[in-house]
Design an enzyme around this catalytic site. Structure first.
Site, PDB file in Angstrom:
ATOM      1  N   TYR A   1      31.196  48.792  35.803  1.00  0.00           N
ATOM      2  CA  TYR A   1      32.076  48.104  36.746  1.00  0.00           C
ATOM      3  C   TYR A   1      31.365  46.873  37.281  1.00  0.00           C
ATOM      4  CZ  TYR A   1      35.892  47.875  40.121  1.00  0.00           C
ATOM      5  OH  TYR A   1      37.003  47.502  40.842  1.00  0.00           O
TER       6      TYR A   1
ATOM      7  N   TYR B   1      40.460  41.681  35.022  1.00  0.00           N
ATOM      8  CA  TYR B   1      40.129  42.500  36.186  1.00  0.00           C
ATOM      9  C   TYR B   1      41.218  43.542  36.378  1.00  0.00           C
ATOM     10  CZ  TYR B   1      39.109  43.716  41.088  1.00  0.00           C
ATOM     11  OH  TYR B   1      38.822  44.380  42.258  1.00  0.00           O
TER      12      TYR B   1
END
Lengths: 375, 133
Positions: free
Chosen positions: A273, A323
């Protein structure tokens, strides 16, 4: 997954429904074969339990909206796996979608909330803190002051990921960048330049979790879930807090690897992440790929880039591809585990490590994936 | 630097009564004696469900900081504001604006700072920090 990026005029729920349809089709399942649905949306919401009706799904045996911020995708896969193992459901779709970008407004405005500043949130806003940038910047600065981490070292993470993105047709940003480009990019919240920060994306991604037996007979090569863990540190906002120095990855990583029966050295590729470059650096340290405090020099060594010793964020990550919260690393991990990542496919992909991170380093999920079933 | 107008809600009523008097209220657990940041309604150290309010001394050190950059204007440089994560002498951490620095000056970890209060028109009094003299 749906098309990604500046795709306007569609709602988060619309992207979510499209993503579930595409995932089912990819697996060779009919929508009617799904008997479980877990939904997740970005901070603006919009993907909830109504998605069942949008998709015309009847008689689901599992339906829930899941919220653990950026760790949600990993958490959904964990809950879906437990549901499948327990017999609660047999084929569970896990979906995330978001549509913060509007035509003719800036990316920066995408997540701006109405300035109804009251209570504790108002106090944060009065301090100058709106959104995540300053909070992650505070975390990164603390790491720099404690361990000597530099902005140039963070730049190497952005540069490596852009190099990976160059061969990802789904990536929003594919032009190569240099450390100098990173240093010259606009300052957002010191120490973060623009190129330390993730993109903003409209789109949706779904994965389907089912039993290994069933997956073996479906259209695509199955990806096995070997291990998982979560960690939510609960930083105390008090003297002694590890904020900025250690995240939940330090607990979740070793726990997930142990469950998978593999060691860190077995990891062939890591999809981490990356809301900011710093998040990658901290996760690498916490997982143990380098010693605590040495994430900066590890990144600057070129290890993460194409040809390096530890391929990281091989699709470009949230910094360069798209994203979609925790679905960004998870979707790339699935492609790599299947051997379907095209030009950017890593040669060895037997063990794929995936992280999710939410809040301000408050929530962590880890998955260990493999094209092979548990040994 | 213009301070945002902030309104109170049920959870922050006592806190903003304090800032109006020039007091920075934090939590103090009568069971275990621990101090906590003002937003904690229960004691994070011993889980006692209700923590009392006490005024903090108002002295603190910088744990971390950032400078938030706005967009540059046509003829003006990008505005910058420094935000700090501070540790009060009693132990709790707060996020607050760090004012009183010269243009371009930056804080450092361990820097001593003191609380002050701003009183924006129409809103609650807001704690900010200034470098200790």
């Amino acid at each position: 997954m749906t098309d990604m990026g500046k795709i306007y005029g569609r709602s988060p729920a619309g992207f979510a429904a499209d993503a579930v349809r595409r995932a089912a089709d990819d697996a060779g399942l009919a929508l009617a074969d799904l008997d479980g649905l877990l939904t997740s949306s970005g901070v603006l919401g919009g993907v909830g339990l109504d998605l069942q009706k949008d998709l015309g799904l009847k008689d689901l045996r599992l339906l829930s909206e899941v919220q653990a911020y950026g760790s949600t995708a990993g958490a959904m896969v964990q809950y879906a796996s437990m549901a499948v193992r327990s017999g609660l459901a047999e084929a569970v779709a896990c979906v995330f979608a978001d549509a913060p970008l509007k035509e003719k407004t800036s990316s920066g405005a995408a997540y701006a909330r109405a300035a109804g500043a009251s209570g504790w949130r108002g106090l944060m806003a009065a301090a100058g803190i709106m959104g995540a940038n300053p909070l992650y910047a505070l975390a990164a600065r603390r790491h720099m002051d404690t361990y000597g981490t530099t902005s140039e070292q963070l730049a190497h993470i952005a540069v490596a990921q852009r190099a990976w993105a160059a061969t990802n047709p789904r990536a929003q940003l594919r032009d190569p960048i240099t450390v100098d480009d990173h240093q010259a990019s606009r300052m957002i919240a010191e120490p973060f330049h623009l190129l330390d920060c993730c993109l903003v994306t409209n789109g949706g991604i779904a994965v389907i979790v089912t039993t290994a037996e069933r997956a073996a007979h479906l259209r695509r090569p199955p990806v096995h879930l070997l291990g998982w863990a979560q960690s939510h540190p609960g930083y105390p906002m008090h003297q002694g807090s590890d904020f900025g120095l250690v995240s939940g990855a330090a607990q979740a990583g070793p726990a997930a690897l142990k469950m998978a029966g593999v060691s860190l050295g077995d990891v062939d590729v890591a999809e981490l992440y990356d809301c900011y470059t710093f998040t990658v650096l901290l996760t690498l340290e916490d997982y143990g790929f380098c010693a605590k405090g040495e994430g900066g020099s590890f990144a600057a060594s070129g290890a993460l880039a194409p040809g390096g010793s530890l391929p990281v964020n091989t699709g470009g990550g949230q910094l360069s591809s798209y994203y979609m919260w925790g679905m960004t690393p998870l979707s790339e991990a699935v492609l790599q585990a299947r051997g379907e990542a095209g030009e950017r496919q890593v040669p060895r992909h037997d063990v794929v490590l995936v992280s999710g991170n939410g809040g301000i380093l408050d929530h962590h999920s880890t998955l260990v994936l493999s094209p092979h079933p548990h040994a | 630097m213009t301070t945002l107008v902030v309104r109170r809600d049920a959870a922050t009523e006592k806190f903003f009564d304090g800032t109006a008097r020039g007091e920075l209220l934090i939590r103090h657990c009568t069971a275990c004696g621990a101090h906590a940041a003002p937003q904690f309604e229960a004691c994070p150290a011993c889980q006692e469900p209700t923590a009392a309010w006490v005024p903090a001394a108002g002295t603190a050190t910088v744990i971390s900081w950032t400078a938030i950059h706005g967009r540059p204007g046509d003829d003006a440089p990008a505005p910058q504001r420094v935000v700090a994560l501070v540790e009060l002498a009693e132990g709790p951490w707060l996020y607050a604006a760090l004012n009183g620095l010269r243009a371009g000056e930056r804080p450092w970890p361990g820097m001593s700072v003191n609380v002050a209060f701003e009183h924006p028109e129409g809103g609650e009094a807001i704690p900010v920090f200034l470098p200790a003299a």
